[in-house]
Structures are given as C-alpha cells and as structure tokens.
Write a protein that holds these residues in place. Structure first.
Motif, PDB file in Angstrom:
ATOM      1  N   ASN A 198       0.822  -1.209   0.000  1.00  0.00           N
ATOM      2  CA  ASN A 198       0.000   0.000   0.000  1.00  0.00           C
ATOM      3  C   ASN A 198       0.860   1.265   0.000  1.00  0.00           C
ATOM      4  N   THR A 199       1.621   1.454   1.082  1.00  0.00           N
ATOM      5  CA  THR A 199       2.316   2.724   1.277  1.00  0.00           C
ATOM      6  C   THR A 199       3.282   3.035   0.135  1.00  0.00           C
ATOM      7  N   ALA A 200       3.978   2.034  -0.369  1.00  0.00           N
ATOM      8  CA  ALA A 200       4.984   2.266  -1.412  1.00  0.00           C
ATOM      9  C   ALA A 200       4.371   2.930  -2.639  1.00  0.00           C
ATOM     10  N   VAL A 201       3.126   2.590  -2.938  1.00  0.00           N
ATOM     11  CA  VAL A 201       2.455   3.213  -4.081  1.00  0.00           C
ATOM     12  C   VAL A 201       1.810   4.537  -3.657  1.00  0.00           C
ATOM     13  N   ALA A 202       1.054   4.505  -2.567  1.00  0.00           N
ATOM     14  CA  ALA A 202       0.292   5.700  -2.167  1.00  0.00           C
ATOM     15  C   ALA A 202       1.206   6.882  -1.877  1.00  0.00           C
ATOM     16  N   LYS A 203       2.384   6.610  -1.325  1.00  0.00           N
ATOM     17  CA  LYS A 203       3.287   7.691  -0.918  1.00  0.00           C
ATOM     18  C   LYS A 203       4.418   7.951  -1.914  1.00  0.00           C
ATOM     19  N   ALA A 204       4.367   7.318  -3.050  1.00  0.00           N
ATOM     20  CA  ALA A 204       5.375   7.593  -4.084  1.00  0.00           C
ATOM     21  C   ALA A 204       5.135   9.000  -4.657  1.00  0.00           C
ATOM     22  N   GLY A 205       6.171   9.580  -5.234  1.00  0.00           N
ATOM     23  CA  GLY A 205       6.010  10.890  -5.881  1.00  0.00           C
ATOM     24  C   GLY A 205       4.967  10.818  -6.978  1.00  0.00           C
ATOM     25  N   ASP A 206       4.955   9.714  -7.692  1.00  0.00           N
ATOM     26  CA  ASP A 206       3.963   9.494  -8.753  1.00  0.00           C
ATOM     27  C   ASP A 206       3.329   8.112  -8.516  1.00  0.00           C
ATOM     28  N   PRO A 207       2.239   8.079  -7.751  1.00  0.00           N
ATOM     29  CA  PRO A 207       1.653   6.791  -7.372  1.00  0.00           C
ATOM     30  C   PRO A 207       1.227   5.941  -8.574  1.00  0.00           C
ATOM     31  N   VAL A 208       0.753   6.579  -9.613  1.00  0.00           N
ATOM     32  CA  VAL A 208       0.272   5.801 -10.769  1.00  0.00           C
ATOM     33  C   VAL A 208       1.460   5.110 -11.449  1.00  0.00           C
ATOM     34  N   ALA A 209       2.555   5.862 -11.630  1.00  0.00           N
ATOM     35  CA  ALA A 209       3.752   5.262 -12.232  1.00  0.00           C
ATOM     36  C   ALA A 209       4.308   4.163 -11.338  1.00  0.00           C
ATOM     37  N   MET A 210       4.258   4.370 -10.014  1.00  0.00           N
ATOM     38  CA  MET A 210       4.791   3.342  -9.108  1.00  0.00           C
ATOM     39  C   MET A 210       3.910   2.091  -9.130  1.00  0.00           C
TER      40      MET A 210
END
Ligand SMILES: CC(=O)[C@@H](O)[C@H](O)COP(=O)(O)O
Length: 255
Positions: A204-216
């Motif tokens: 969850n967090t790795a995507v939600a808190k990425a600079g660009d969640p969609v790209a992550m």
C-alpha cells in the motif's frame, strides 16, 4: 494463482489508504492491474468516507479484501470481520490483530485464536503474520488456506528484513499460497519476494506515498511479473568462487 476458490491473474494485491486523491487511487488501481483491493473498515468508517468510498472501490471491478487494520484484540477483530462481511458481502477477510504499537507486529496468539473463530464461522481468512513457522502451522490448523508473512513493519518501506525466514516458509509450506504483506518500499523488494517463490505481494504505502503513485503502481506490477518469471526460470545457485563464463579451449598463439 488461486486464493481459496478464486483464480486471479495478477499477483499484486493493493491497499487503498493514504492516496493523494480518489482519482489518483483509481488510476493507480488501473495501472497496477491488481484484481484485489484491501480496505480498512475501521479506518474508512472513522474517516467518514464510508459508503461513497466503498462504492468507488467496487466500481474498479476489483474484488474487495476487507481488513481488520486497527484491531488489537480478538473481540475487536471478530466484530470488525462480521461487519465487513455484511457490508462487502464477501467471506474474505485480511486478519490483522496488532500486538505492538511501535512495530505494528501482529499479536500471533490472538491472531491464531481469531483465525480459528472466524474460520469456524465460514470466513476465508488471510492472516497477517510473522515468518514464524510454528505460528504458521497453527494458522493452517485453524483453517487458513493462505498465509501473509510480513516483509517489514507496515508502512516502513524497508523491504524484506528476513528473506531466509521467507525462504524457510516457502520450503515448509509448498502448497499454501504465501503473500508477502507490508514493508515493501521499492519495486526491487517486490521482485525479490517473488524470486523467493512467494505467490503474491500485498502493498500500500509504497504506491500511495510515491512521488507518482500511478507510475509506481505500474512499476510494481512489472516488478512482480519479472520476479515471478525469474522464479519460474529457476535461477542458478550463487557460487563462492569465480567461474569463467567463457570457456577457454586452448590459448591463442601470438607470433
Ligand atoms: C493496507 C494494508 O492492509 C496494510 O496494513 C498492509 O499491511 C500494507 O502495508 P504497507 O503499507 O507497508 O505496504
């Protein structure tokens, strides 16, 4: 991959908390290719987002895996699971019973007890656990057909803190689907989990808190596919010594 009686083609299960906006969340779900979304009943109810949020998740077409995040006791978790079953009309429940405030480590004693109660009540339980083999045995005895060992503490993004423990779990439970849950920070962590032979990754967090969640989300999907493909290709064993990769069949003679 089959989880309980459901066949899935994506090996990425995605959390739905902490996204910058509902639109980013739905775009990330689409980019991830995930077919299973986990949602915290207690957190979303407390945040007041409730029915609208759950409807939005349903509209993604993904299967919902409600979770008992925020529960610290057997009774809390049982009540939350029962509410989730009514709201989402699913026997699936990701069972979290947290035992330690700093690490969010599961209370494995309460976890096993709750898993038994819920399994006997017809739930299909996905227990968030440690890599402890004895606890895992007890969870299977309690009726769990899937195990979810942690990679690292929830939200820490530290990656796999105990790959040897996960490897031992794989060897000990060759037939039980194993999903690494929590602590994944980077696509390489997810790929490593898959290379160890895990069946899937929940993050969850790795995507939600990425600079660009969609790209992550897209990157995680690719990493999980690559890691699985690598596992299926049966990687070579590491060696202690150098071995020339180009065979030498005689030496060139310099005139
Ligand atoms: C969303 C959820 O269920 C989390 O409790 C889960 O364990 C994911 O952890 P990360 O946020 O570390 O990926």
């Amino acid at each position: 991959m089959r989880l309980y009686d459901v066949d899935l083609s994506s090996r990425l299960l995605l959390g739905t908390a902490q996204y910058p906006s509902p639109q980013v969340l739905t775009d990330a779900v689409q980019a991830s290719g995930s077919e299973v979304l986990t949602v915290s009943l207690r957190r979303e109810t407390a945040a007041g987002s409730g029915a609208g949020f759950w409807d939005m998740l349903r509209q993604t077409g993904a299967r919902i895996l409600p979770n008992t995040a925020g529960c610290h006791t057997v009774q809390d978790a049982v009540t939350t699971a029962q509410m989730a079953r009514e709201i989402f009309d699913t026997p699936w429940i990701k069972l979290e019973v947290i035992g330690h405030g700093d690490t969010l480590q599961p209370d494995v004693f309460a976890l096993v007890e709750t898993a038994r109660i819920l399994s006997e009540d017809g739930f299909q339980v996905f227990p968030y656990t440690t890599e402890d083999l004895v606890v895992a045995e007890r969870l299977v005895e309690a009726g769990c057909e899937v195990l979810m060992p942690w990679g690292a503490p929830i939200g820490s993004g530290q990656g796999l803190r105990n790959p040897d423990g996960l490897r031992a779990m794989r060897a000990h439970f060759p037939e039980v689907p194993l999903i690494v849950d929590a602590g994944i920070g980077r696509p390489s962590d997810a790929a490593e989990a898959m290379e160890l032979g895990m069946d899937a990754v929940l993050l969850n967090t790795a995507v939600a808190k990425a600079g660009d969640p969609v790209a992550m989300a897209r990157a995680m999907d690719l990493a999980i596919r690559a890691g699985r493909a690598g596992f299926e290709a049966q990687p070579m064993e590491p060696r202690d010594m150098a071995v020339p990769s180009t065979p030498v069949l005689g030496l060139a003679e310099l005139m």
